[in-house]
Motif scaffolding. Sequence first.
Motif, mmCIF file in Angstrom:
data_model
loop_
_atom_site.group_PDB
_atom_site.id
_atom_site.type_symbol
_atom_site.label_atom_id
_atom_site.label_comp_id
_atom_site.label_asym_id
_atom_site.label_seq_id
_atom_site.Cartn_x
_atom_site.Cartn_y
_atom_site.Cartn_z
ATOM 1 N N ARG B 356 -8.693 -3.078 -8.000
ATOM 2 C CA ARG B 356 -7.495 -2.248 -8.163
ATOM 3 C C ARG B 356 -6.267 -3.030 -8.625
ATOM 4 N N MET C 1 -5.320 -2.808 2.931
ATOM 5 C CA MET C 1 -5.231 -4.260 2.782
ATOM 6 C C MET C 1 -5.092 -4.906 4.153
ATOM 7 N N LYS C 114 3.183 5.332 3.364
ATOM 8 C CA LYS C 114 2.215 4.317 2.950
ATOM 9 C C LYS C 114 0.786 4.826 2.982
ATOM 10 N N GLY D 220 6.612 1.706 1.244
ATOM 11 C CA GLY D 220 5.193 1.392 1.429
ATOM 12 C C GLY D 220 4.841 -0.079 1.307
ATOM 13 N N LEU D 221 5.786 -0.926 0.912
ATOM 14 C CA LEU D 221 5.483 -2.363 0.834
ATOM 15 C C LEU D 221 5.532 -2.991 2.226
ATOM 16 N N LEU D 353 1.257 -5.265 -4.999
ATOM 17 C CA LEU D 353 -0.162 -5.222 -5.343
ATOM 18 C C LEU D 353 -1.017 -4.869 -4.127
ATOM 19 N N ARG D 354 -0.646 -5.435 -2.983
ATOM 20 C CA ARG D 354 -1.410 -5.148 -1.766
ATOM 21 C C ARG D 354 -1.410 -3.649 -1.455
ATOM 22 N N MET D 355 -0.313 -3.003 -1.775
ATOM 23 C CA MET D 355 -0.167 -1.575 -1.493
ATOM 24 C C MET D 355 -1.237 -0.748 -2.198
ATOM 25 N N ARG D 356 -1.778 -1.298 -3.280
ATOM 26 C CA ARG D 356 -2.741 -0.519 -4.062
ATOM 27 C C ARG D 356 -4.050 -0.227 -3.338
ATOM 28 N N THR D 357 -4.274 -0.942 -2.250
ATOM 29 C CA THR D 357 -5.538 -0.703 -1.550
ATOM 30 C C THR D 357 -5.323 -0.013 -0.204
ATOM 31 N N ASP D 358 -4.131 0.495 0.009
ATOM 32 C CA ASP D 358 -3.835 1.116 1.300
ATOM 33 C C ASP D 358 -4.585 2.426 1.520
#
Lengths: 361, 361, 361, 361
Positions: B356, C1, C114, D220-221, D353-358
């Motif tokens: 992703r 994550m 989130k 969301g970060l 970027l980490r947020m993309r897998t939440d």
Amino acid sequence: MPGNTFGTLFRITTFGESHGAAIGVVIDGCPAGLKADIDFIQSELDKRKPGLSTITTQRKEEDKVEILSGLFDGVTTGAPIAALIFNKDARSKDYESLKDVFRPSHADYAYQQKYGIRDYRGGGRSSARETAARVIAGAMAKQLLNTAGVEIYAFTDAIGKIKMNRDATQKELNNRFSNEVRCPDETTAALMKQEIEKAKAEGDTLGGIVCCIVRNCPSGLGQPVFDKLQADLAKAIMSIPSVHGFEYGSGFEGITRKGSENNDEFFTDEKGNVRTRTNHSGGIQGGISNGMEINFRAAFKPVSSILKPQQTINQKGEIAEVKIEGRHDPCVIPRAVIVVEAMTAIVLADHWLRMRTDKLY
Amino acid sequence: MPGNTFGTLFRITTFGESHGAAIGVVIDGCPAGLKADIDFIQSELDKRKPGLSTITTQRKEEDKVEILSGLFDGVTTGAPIAALIFNKDARSKDYESLKDVFRPSHADYAYQQKYGIRDYRGGGRSSARETAARVIAGAMAKQLLNTAGVEIYAFTDAIGKIKMNRDATQKELNNRFSNEVRCPDETTAALMKQEIEKAKAEGDTLGGIVCCIVRNCPSGLGQPVFDKLQADLAKAIMSIPSVHGFEYGSGFEGITRKGSENNDEFFTDEKGNVRTRTNHSGGIQGGISNGMEINFRAAFKPVSSILKPQQTINQKGEIAEVKIEGRHDPCVIPRAVIVVEAMTAIVLADHWLRMRTDKLY
Amino acid sequence: MPGNTFGTLFRITTFGESHGAAIGVVIDGCPAGLKADIDFIQSELDKRKPGLSTITTQRKEEDKVEILSGLFDGVTTGAPIAALIFNKDARSKDYESLKDVFRPSHADYAYQQKYGIRDYRGGGRSSARETAARVIAGAMAKQLLNTAGVEIYAFTDAIGKIKMNRDATQKELNNRFSNEVRCPDETTAALMKQEIEKAKAEGDTLGGIVCCIVRNCPSGLGQPVFDKLQADLAKAIMSIPSVHGFEYGSGFEGITRKGSENNDEFFTDEKGNVRTRTNHSGGIQGGISNGMEINFRAAFKPVSSILKPQQTINQKGEIAEVKIEGRHDPCVIPRAVIVVEAMTAIVLADHWLRMRTDKLY
Amino acid sequence: MPGNTFGTLFRITTFGESHGAAIGVVIDGCPAGLKADIDFIQSELDKRKPGLSTITTQRKEEDKVEILSGLFDGVTTGAPIAALIFNKDARSKDYESLKDVFRPSHADYAYQQKYGIRDYRGGGRSSARETAARVIAGAMAKQLLNTAGVEIYAFTDAIGKIKMNRDATQKELNNRFSNEVRCPDETTAALMKQEIEKAKAEGDTLGGIVCCIVRNCPSGLGQPVFDKLQADLAKAIMSIPSVHGFEYGSGFEGITRKGSENNDEFFTDEKGNVRTRTNHSGGIQGGISNGMEINFRAAFKPVSSILKPQQTINQKGEIAEVKIEGRHDPCVIPRAVIVVEAMTAIVLADHWLRMRTDKLY
């Protein structure tokens, strides 16, 4: 997503493309106080340097290592060691014709799907040229392991259908880089060389097997469960381009033995050292080195860059013919031997350091 | 040194000993919004549950999973999912006689060397019982991958010298757990069962091969260089107890082919999908899935816990005879099939999430 | 994550929600051979247990720790240590009225944005109840550090506007948990307690400062560049709920001094130990402990769960009034002191182990 | 032990010493498809370049960035981006006199204790020159964040006792690099400059505060528990040389407010956006950005390299006087502002970027 770092305590990060400005590595975690022999690093690189013989690619790269950091008066300081090799003989125009087609069994298509962009010059990041950076790191790892007496010997065990069918002597192991194919048995080596030359003449390529043995490795390396020594070795070796198989100890062949035939009985030798009578465990039990010789084998597929014309598709999905130009190895094994040693050294150095926190003391 | 965590974005940490209070797993990184089917997790666990048939260990464990966290109204919240299995039928006294001797080809000696202490009851942390925790995590990974249509099929390909010498049909794959040995070919399965029963009667054990294929896997999974998909799969599979070899695609056999024979030509099929005519790449090129079927094989050594008396040494280094009591599997393959699937699912889920962040969007 | 793991060599993973089945922790990397004192772990937990005094929440939780793995005959084996606390007095119905509104200055809104889902019962994963798991891990870290003589003392330095304006004596530090507010100065402690009771009576809450000092810490802990000791301490402490500031050594106050006033001159004391005449460096130079006392301070905001009615919005974005029920702390500091110690111990234990690979030996 | 890598998905590794051949950085994890503006990277570096004004060090370094890898036709490919700055004006002989003494409040003593060896030339790896590598990485992170509209503004808030006592306007923020001290208020800036010149004339040094605000950051970060956004920001900022304190939102000052005064009430603005009436949360709640402005402050101690003679000890532990030669900054703040921005950008890019897998999608 990052994927260019390997190791936990002896940790390397490589960078660079085949036809970019340079390739290199940052080694983070090498303990302070190690006298670094730069000549040794260079001699290791020379073992995978292109253009050395008639059976390797004719690309001419000096592959001269430059150390940018981490040493003071030639000794490691604990700071990261950055090393570079500048690319000098890249002929990117050889690749112009390939920018719109996907070479069979190369990374082209998968990279394009993944990233939507790819550096097609010499395969970019997917080129095996990246492994030169690993050899640099491996040379530092070897020097670190030397302080513990660990010895690593990789060699060519098979090329296509030609196989060395016996164990190598210690003397042969010491001389493993004395012939061009890196097979300790000189007679077999000569046959292998012929086979490679024949394939090369046909515009074709060969695969083979690299065998690696580790002597004088202390017991205790490896961690239970996921970071078993064989698991980390497998990952390291399987990350080398073209490797399609990994086995250690009894490997695939051992599956036909019964437990009573396969088990390694312990005994204490005349020096008081604990040993096993056989070594089907390949020096690793429960994921942890037991002090016996570690051994494993890696299967390399034949090189994908053949000079014969091949059917494929272009970026639009239309049928296309591809004829690979450029300079390529008819067989990657002779130059891969030192890469196998390097990755082995990196894994062992990492676990040798990891072992330091196992116990209270 | 930590070694009980696997994965980067779909990350699992297992804990627990064979004869301790419980074994379990924490799954960190499972995306929020996934409806978790606990019955499915239990059904996966049931596939490796001991005591199910005459050819597995007679230890009676219900292996009932308890989810402690991470779900709200049955849906993942993004919080870590902790799951436990309490041990119920541990008979630690069976191991009293083993506390001072090192069982051949077990972890006993290596653990003792490494830690200076070991939990000898049932092998402690080195027991394959730990893999039940992996199956729980694998069941969650499978549910995650289901949302992308990914299908994972592992099955028994060989037990000792008995081998299934053909591909399985889709129907056979669907029914792969219908017989006790988990071989899709019922005739071969019957022969395998006989072979296991024979070895068991002799107090001996067998090894074998588990094959795994993955269908409908998107292209783009895997990372260049170190975290190649085959490298992470190799590590995952080689971390399973008893595995001594891993190969994918053309594997060890492919080394005798020439490049022109081994390369997979691309074409576009009638539906407009890019495919290759052969699949010696095993669905992975340049370390990245290309959309074709992924396939690999894992070699399991014969179980080390044989019932025959064996020579060994005790903790003082003196010669000793060991006769293993306890309840053991004469062949681990039937129960290992689901573990191979679990580890495969965990690797794929991890890389599916990692994908992703590959591109800007 | 994943985000529930902390540490590199002494590594903890926590799990569990405030009103779920249990909260817990897995400690991976604790060296083998450490005698674990479970009573000590429990006594540490008791220091943050709810319901102990009139100035803490009235939720009644026994907070009894259960160790599931990693110990054998009470000694660490190198295997992961899993520990659990089952939740017993969760009153989720208190939170029913909050499921559709976002409490001001809580995690409710951010979690919803989130994840698209949240466990609203007691704040779910965002609850400070999670810190009990950290205290368990901290208790193990303290036992590890004890073997090196390291001493950690956190205490209440300020509650609202009431501040302890002097250093504590060693005796006061030893007795820091003897009063309910954990302030070493008994007179100040009494004033603080009054202040908290007053705020509580008003349905309001208070913040404050926790100070922490570390004595007898060896030099050499911390790593150059990113993993500086102060950086890892800052991350550890700032990850505790409600902490809004961290400073060490000269901190914010020190910015008005000149270099000549702020620099710490070295000297060798009568015992031959290298020391500094002042300690504006707070025991850390270049990111690495220098053997002097480490000291830092953490600022806690007033608790967000006030009992007064507040304006907010509901999930539809409409204006709503919220009146928080449930049982809450009028001031979190007294129970946070032990959490600060725990996180400090975890960071120091990690760096104490990391230090083992710094040098060649 | 490695400590030169920062970040999880946007991950940087820096290397190089102040007086070595070069300093540099490898950025691993920057998504493919980002058009990289090298001029922008250079302009960012120019903001911390030495020798720019009378109030910074007179070392003359062009600090010209060279990109070695990771770009193809100026666009990121997903491969690691390696960048170098060769050192040109190192005068190592200035440091000869310092090789045997420990400069007060420097890393000298701690490094020597830790490693048994140190590169004393210009502080080696402990030099703030290393932060130039961070600025390169930060410039890439900013370009990545630009695609999401995130704006980062750091500026000088205090130098010694001179403080800017008001908020900056948007226009002032845009022009924050227009004066030498990087204070948005021109009048205060002039006073600050005088103060620095005065200290410089005395051979003394000053500290101060850098404030940073982030606008248009998505909600969301950040991750619950350990990797809270404020925790990762704190670590990032505290890892910058000389930083002794970090606070966000209500910070240290907020501890004297009551909960009812400190809580931020939610409302929906005329555009339908959820906002809070006050922002004591500093844009972060429960460790996760809530869409409001993020703000934090960092306290820098006065520079340790003063030109006045100081008492210290030599490597034998004997009393010695040290008089630091070399070229140094009388105040680090003006050049640190861009470093604070860089580290902030790196943390935000990582969490973005980490947020993309939440979530499942």
